[in-house]
Design a protein around this motif. Structure first.
Motif, PDB file in Angstrom:
ATOM      1  N   GLY A   1      10.336   1.217 -15.560  1.00  0.00           N
ATOM      2  CA  GLY A   1       9.459   1.849 -14.621  1.00  0.00           C
ATOM      3  C   GLY A   1       9.945   1.934 -13.317  1.00  0.00           C
ATOM      4  N   THR A   2       9.655   2.839 -12.486  1.00  0.00           N
ATOM      5  CA  THR A   2      10.079   2.713 -10.966  1.00  0.00           C
ATOM      6  C   THR A   2       9.202   2.577 -10.182  1.00  0.00           C
ATOM      7  OG1 THR A   2       9.804   5.011 -10.916  1.00  0.00           O
ATOM      8  CG2 THR A   2      12.215   4.488 -11.705  1.00  0.00           C
ATOM      9  N   LEU A   3       9.367   1.805  -8.980  1.00  0.00           N
ATOM     10  CA  LEU A   3       8.355   1.319  -8.049  1.00  0.00           C
ATOM     11  C   LEU A   3       8.979   1.975  -6.560  1.00  0.00           C
ATOM     12  CD1 LEU A   3       6.523  -1.786  -7.820  1.00  0.00           C
ATOM     13  CD2 LEU A   3       8.058  -1.295  -5.821  1.00  0.00           C
ATOM     14  N   ASP A   4       8.159   2.336  -5.818  1.00  0.00           N
ATOM     15  CA  ASP A   4       8.265   2.822  -4.496  1.00  0.00           C
ATOM     16  C   ASP A   4       7.115   2.066  -3.695  1.00  0.00           C
ATOM     17  OD1 ASP A   4      10.560   4.745  -4.115  1.00  0.00           O
ATOM     18  OD2 ASP A   4       9.653   5.205  -5.993  1.00  0.00           O
ATOM     19  N   LEU A   5       7.171   1.464  -2.650  1.00  0.00           N
ATOM     20  CA  LEU A   5       6.309   0.801  -1.791  1.00  0.00           C
ATOM     21  C   LEU A   5       6.666   1.192  -0.381  1.00  0.00           C
ATOM     22  CD1 LEU A   5       3.966  -0.978  -1.075  1.00  0.00           C
ATOM     23  CD2 LEU A   5       5.612  -2.796  -1.389  1.00  0.00           C
ATOM     24  N   TRP A   6       5.804   2.076   0.392  1.00  0.00           N
ATOM     25  CA  TRP A   6       6.055   2.293   1.837  1.00  0.00           C
ATOM     26  C   TRP A   6       5.092   1.407   2.483  1.00  0.00           C
ATOM     27  CZ3 TRP A   6       6.045   5.888  -2.210  1.00  0.00           C
ATOM     28  CH2 TRP A   6       6.959   6.579  -2.365  1.00  0.00           C
ATOM     29  N   LEU A   7       5.545   0.836   3.696  1.00  0.00           N
ATOM     30  CA  LEU A   7       4.752   0.052   4.625  1.00  0.00           C
ATOM     31  C   LEU A   7       5.070   0.506   6.052  1.00  0.00           C
ATOM     32  CD1 LEU A   7       5.094  -3.712   3.267  1.00  0.00           C
ATOM     33  CD2 LEU A   7       2.915  -2.062   3.157  1.00  0.00           C
ATOM     34  N   THR A   8       4.178   1.132   6.677  1.00  0.00           N
ATOM     35  CA  THR A   8       4.275   1.527   7.984  1.00  0.00           C
ATOM     36  C   THR A   8       3.503   0.969   9.222  1.00  0.00           C
ATOM     37  OG1 THR A   8       4.580   3.843   7.094  1.00  0.00           O
ATOM     38  CG2 THR A   8       4.283   3.806   9.232  1.00  0.00           C
ATOM     39  N   GLN A   9       4.042   0.554  10.109  1.00  0.00           N
ATOM     40  CA  GLN A   9       3.518  -0.010  11.139  1.00  0.00           C
ATOM     41  C   GLN A   9       2.606   1.074  12.149  1.00  0.00           C
ATOM     42  OE1 GLN A   9       6.689  -1.815  13.413  1.00  0.00           O
ATOM     43  NE2 GLN A   9       5.514  -3.601  13.410  1.00  0.00           N
ATOM     44  N   THR A  10       1.244   0.600  12.242  1.00  0.00           N
ATOM     45  CA  THR A  10       0.373   1.616  12.794  1.00  0.00           C
ATOM     46  C   THR A  10       0.430   1.760  14.333  1.00  0.00           C
ATOM     47  OG1 THR A  10      -1.407  -0.063  12.940  1.00  0.00           O
ATOM     48  CG2 THR A  10      -1.081   1.188  10.913  1.00  0.00           C
ATOM     49  N   GLY A  11       1.073   0.982  15.284  1.00  0.00           N
ATOM     50  CA  GLY A  11       1.076   0.620  16.251  1.00  0.00           C
ATOM     51  C   GLY A  11      -0.045  -0.467  16.894  1.00  0.00           C
ATOM     52  N   VAL A  12      -0.698  -0.933  15.989  1.00  0.00           N
ATOM     53  CA  VAL A  12      -1.761  -1.992  16.042  1.00  0.00           C
ATOM     54  C   VAL A  12      -1.139  -3.315  15.608  1.00  0.00           C
ATOM     55  CG1 VAL A  12      -4.013  -2.970  15.755  1.00  0.00           C
ATOM     56  CG2 VAL A  12      -3.867  -0.391  15.980  1.00  0.00           C
ATOM     57  N   GLU A  13      -0.984  -4.204  16.471  1.00  0.00           N
ATOM     58  CA  GLU A  13      -0.353  -5.541  16.099  1.00  0.00           C
ATOM     59  C   GLU A  13      -0.773  -6.157  14.843  1.00  0.00           C
ATOM     60  OE1 GLU A  13       0.632  -9.894  17.954  1.00  0.00           O
ATOM     61  OE2 GLU A  13       0.157  -8.281  19.272  1.00  0.00           O
ATOM     62  N   GLY A  14       0.195  -6.310  13.865  1.00  0.00           N
ATOM     63  CA  GLY A  14      -0.213  -7.204  12.686  1.00  0.00           C
ATOM     64  C   GLY A  14      -0.805  -5.912  11.574  1.00  0.00           C
TER      65      GLY A  14
END
Length: 246
Positions: A196-209
């Motif tokens: 199987g293939t996996l894609d994970l996107w994590l994007t900073q929102t501009g709010v710390e943490g």
């Protein structure tokens, strides 16, 4: 030595600053001469501790500032070198080990261009139960932070990915052609097929943490219905992370 009273310091690339009214401790030891020697330099201020030495070239320009340990904002701890790149060039950064907690990181919030960054980290903590180990990355900070990385999940299956600048910070895209093994290594499943293939996107929102995330998995074979229920139960603890299984 100085207590840094009345001195403001700012490292916008990593979201650190010391106000003029905040005390700290700066120490430097060395020798004057045709080429000055700085045998020890140390900074201890709220949110940042570093100690090392500085080597200069024959013309007095920076060769390398070697810090055996840098502790930054509770989200990074490891050895860091600043490498001179010649007159008028922004210094390069080499991270020689240590760990980073990406959920707490504040890097990338700067309009000022930076230099190249190479890093080898023992651990990059992505979220609860997911740690990218033995991470190696090459980044370019001349226009935001962008680049590539490779590593393993909790010491198991390999992953690779990219870092790109976005408003408020960076977006991290993690990919693997062994989705089942990644989910098993991350304790989402006790047992899972390797493919199987996996894609994970994590994007900073501009709010710390805070990050927004999206997880997409394709061609994952599940042989027992309780495994899907287990996955659903596990991902409920991921906050704003949305999972799509195809």
């Amino acid at each position: 030595a100085s207590d840094l009273a009345g001195i403001g310091l700012n490292l916008p690339q990593v979201g650190w600053a010391k106000g003029r009214n905040t005390l700290g401790r700066f120490e430097a030891e060395g020798r004057f001469g045709a080429v000055p020697e700085i045998t020890r330099i140390a900074l201890d201020a709220p949110g940042l501790e570093a100690e090392g030495r500085v080597d200069l070239r024959g013309d007095g320009s920076l060769d390398r500032a070697r810090f055996d340990r840098v502790q930054l904002g509770g989200w990074f701890d490891g050895p860091v070198d600043l490498v001179g790149r010649g007159t008028g060039q922004v210094v390069g950064v080499e991270v020689r080990g240590g760990w980073m907690d990406i959920a707490e990181a504040t890097f990338g919030d700067s309009d000022e261009p930076g230099g190249p960054i190479t890093a080898t980290l023992s651990e990059l903590r992505v979220m609860d139960g997911v740690v990218i180990t033995d991470l190696r990355t090459e980044l370019d900070a001349s226009d935001g932070i962008r680049g590539t990385f490779v590593g393993t999940v909790n010491g198991g299956p390999a992953v690779e990915g990219t870092v790109t600048p976005v408003a408020g910070g960076v977006e991290i895209h993690v990919q693997s052609a062994r989705a089942g093994a990644v989910l098993e290594a991350s304790d989402f499943f006790d047992e899972a097929d390797d493919g199987g293939t996996l894609d994970l996107w994590l994007t900073q929102t501009g709010v710390e943490g805070q990050f927004e995330g999206r997880l997409a998995i394709d061609d994952l074979r599940v042989t027992e219905a309780p495994a899907l229920a287990q996955f659903q139960q596990q991902r409920q603890g991921c906050g704003e992370l949305h999972a799509v299984v195809g």
